[in-house]
Write a protein that holds these residues in place. Structure first.
Motif, PDB file in Angstrom:
ATOM      1  N   CYS A   9     -38.384  -4.206  62.883  1.00 29.16           N
ATOM      2  CA  CYS A   9     -37.424  -4.519  61.819  1.00 29.16           C
ATOM      3  C   CYS A   9     -36.172  -5.109  62.437  1.00 29.16           C
ATOM      4  N   CYS A  40     -32.800  -4.179  55.082  1.00 27.79           N
ATOM      5  CA  CYS A  40     -32.597  -2.774  55.398  1.00 27.79           C
ATOM      6  C   CYS A  40     -31.098  -2.566  55.629  1.00 27.79           C
ATOM      7  N   ARG A  82     -29.791  -1.351  58.174  1.00 25.30           N
ATOM      8  CA  ARG A  82     -29.519  -1.772  59.549  1.00 25.30           C
ATOM      9  C   ARG A  82     -30.845  -2.212  60.177  1.00 25.30           C
ATOM     10  N   HIS A 111     -33.867  -1.671  62.252  1.00 25.31           N
ATOM     11  CA  HIS A 111     -34.515  -0.448  62.746  1.00 25.31           C
ATOM     12  C   HIS A 111     -35.226  -0.649  64.081  1.00 25.31           C
ATOM     13  N   CYS A 150     -37.772   2.302  56.266  1.00 24.33           N
ATOM     14  CA  CYS A 150     -37.605   0.873  56.543  1.00 24.33           C
ATOM     15  C   CYS A 150     -38.199   0.009  55.418  1.00 24.33           C
ATOM     16  N   ASN A 151     -37.323  -0.681  54.683  1.00 29.32           N
ATOM     17  CA  ASN A 151     -37.775  -1.530  53.578  1.00 29.32           C
ATOM     18  C   ASN A 151     -38.643  -2.681  54.077  1.00 29.32           C
ATOM     19  N   CYS A 152     -38.276  -3.275  55.232  1.00 30.88           N
ATOM     20  CA  CYS A 152     -39.018  -4.439  55.749  1.00 30.88           C
ATOM     21  C   CYS A 152     -40.471  -4.058  56.015  1.00 30.88           C
TER      22      CYS A 152
HETATM   23 ZN   LIG Z   1     -35.946  -1.640  58.547  1.00 25.89          ZN
END
Ligand SMILES: [Zn+2]
Length: 441
Positions: free
Chosen positions: A222, A235, A237, A239, A252-254
């Motif tokens: 990420c 996100c 930040r 990750h 983690c959205n990604c």
């Molecule tokens: Zn992330």
């Protein structure tokens, strides 16, 4: 002779029909007599909207509502009354989820054999599975913010805490304007559907565990944002490099948006459906609000966000706790009830998740507590959890915290949503801790 035969046959059939219908009526009266007798318009059962006799107690015998000399009174303590308003019901009868309406037969002492109410006129006793201490703890921890708190025993299905905010004191009801938009009469744990945010990653993770053979060997990366379907998923930040366990713990959205696109919307919808998150669930004779999962276009930005619990996703808190109970229960989730010892004849369970998947999800939720939420914030609790911070277009997001504790004496699963509160882990997490501490005392 033939005519006599025919008549005899007709009479026999008629008698059989009458016996059959009588039997059916008797069976239905046994099953539903209590609720027929307890129908709010039944003058023998209710006086101006309030139940005529009987007592409602919590699981430890604390009185939450009692009729004495024809006068119905809520609990003595104000916090208990406010915290349990949606559970018990209000004076005007606007709160549809009130126990005094749904369990009227039991409260009145209705006897299904002879169809009579308790002969001494005292009514019966409804023992709720609710713990009044947990109700008060939840209400106080919400600190006036709107939201929903529900805790259930994942072995028996008994709901031990169900609090909805905003609320009011049923002994001193305020004037509520007709154009009120706070939803004060709504019992949020049963009747609200909220954007789930990152708690929905548990659904995406379950689908990934079962459909991607190399999931646990994969390395994820990420950089803080990812291009997905013509849009950018972000996100809080970057990750960096991580395994799937870290992707959930860091939320983690990604990673989860990419997994959603890889799995496809149809697969995600199938899992959300199977977990009961898109349909109405039963709590005794009540039904929860249905959640929602719209299949975003294949490979799209919307689909990516839907796998991270945004887009059009909606979940109901009781349905969510039922799903989390299945993670705790190796895939089995008990039918939810508000009645104490209702399950002595056996618990009805639904198998909604493979045992091995449930075990994996549980391990990763425990890891998330160790790595991200901090076990010190939940002293004495063997917690497995997932937070959610759901963007809902307001200044502050809705804070979610769901999970369960691994404790044979207190096998509790929970779902907490605090509206417009900010971070899931710190805001809803605090409420969850306060309630679980009260439940495990
Ligand atoms: Zn992330």
């Amino acid at each position: 002779m033939r005519r006599i035969h025919r008549r005899a046959l007709a009479v026999t059939l008629l008698v059989a029909l009458i016996l059959g219908l009588t039997g059916l009526y008797a069976a239905r009266q046994m099953l539903y007599g209590g609720s027929w007798a307890g129908f709010p318009s039944n003058g023998d059962a209710f006086i101006s909207g309030r139940i005529r006799a009987g007592t409602i107690k919590d699981r430890d015998g604390e009185v939450l509502y009692a009729v004495r000399d024809g006068e119905g009174r809520w609990a003595e303590d104000e916090t208990t009354r406010v915290a349990s308003l949606h559970l018990i019901g209000d004076r005007a009868g606007f709160i549809g989820s009130g126990a005094m309406f749904h369990y009227a037969g039991t409260i009145l002492g209705y006897d299904p054999i002879n169809g009579l109410y308790s002969p001494n006129g005292q009514g019966g006793v409804l023992e709720l599975s609710i713990d009044a201490d947990a109700q008060r703890a939840a209400w106080e921890a919400l600190k006036g913010r709107r939201g929903a708190v529900i805790v259930t025993d994942y072995v028996t299905g008994e709901i031990v805490c169900m609090v909805s905010s905003p609320s009011f004191d049923p002994e001193d009801p305020p004037e509520i304007p007709a154009d009120d938009t706070s939803g004060v009469y709504l019992n949020r744990p049963l009747s609200a559907a909220y954007t789930p945010g990152s708690i929905f990653k548990l659904v995406t993770l379950a689908a990934a565990i079962e459909n991607l053979d190399d999931l646990f060997e994969r390395d994820f990366h990420c950089s803080g944002s990812a291009k997905i379907g013509g849009g950018t998923v972000t996100c809080g930040r970057a990750h960096g490099d991580m395994k799937i366990e870290d992707a959930l713990a860091e939320s983690c959205n990604c990673t989860f948006a990419a997994l959603a696109v890889e799995l496809g919307g149809e697969t995600l919808k199938e899992y959300a459906d199977r977990f009961g998150l898109t349909s109405r669930q039963e709590v005794d004779d009540m039904r929860t609000a249905a959640g929602r999962f719209d299949v975003g276009e294949a490979g799209s930005f919307d689909l990516g966000w839907s796998g991270a619990g945004q887009y059009h996703d909606l979940v109901n808190p009781a349905a969510m706790v039922r799903f989390v109970a299945a993670i705790a229960g190796r895939g089995d989730t008990p039918r939810l009830t508000l009645q104490r010892d209702y399950t002595h004849l056996g618990v009805t369970r639904d198998h909604i998740l493979a045992a091995t998947t449930a075990e994996k999800l549980g391990e990763i939720m425990e890891y998330a507590v160790q790595r991200t939420y901090g076990p010190d914030n939940f002293p004495g609790l063997k917690l497995h959890a997932k937070s959610g911070t759901a963007e809902v277009g307001t200044e502050k997001p809705n804070a979610w915290f769901v999970g369960y504790i691994d404790d044979p004496l207190h096998p509790y699963a929970f779902a907490v949503c605090v509206e417009n509160a900010g971070s899931g882990a710190s805001q809803a997490g605090k409420v969850a801790n306060a309630v679980l501490q009260a439940c495990t005392q």
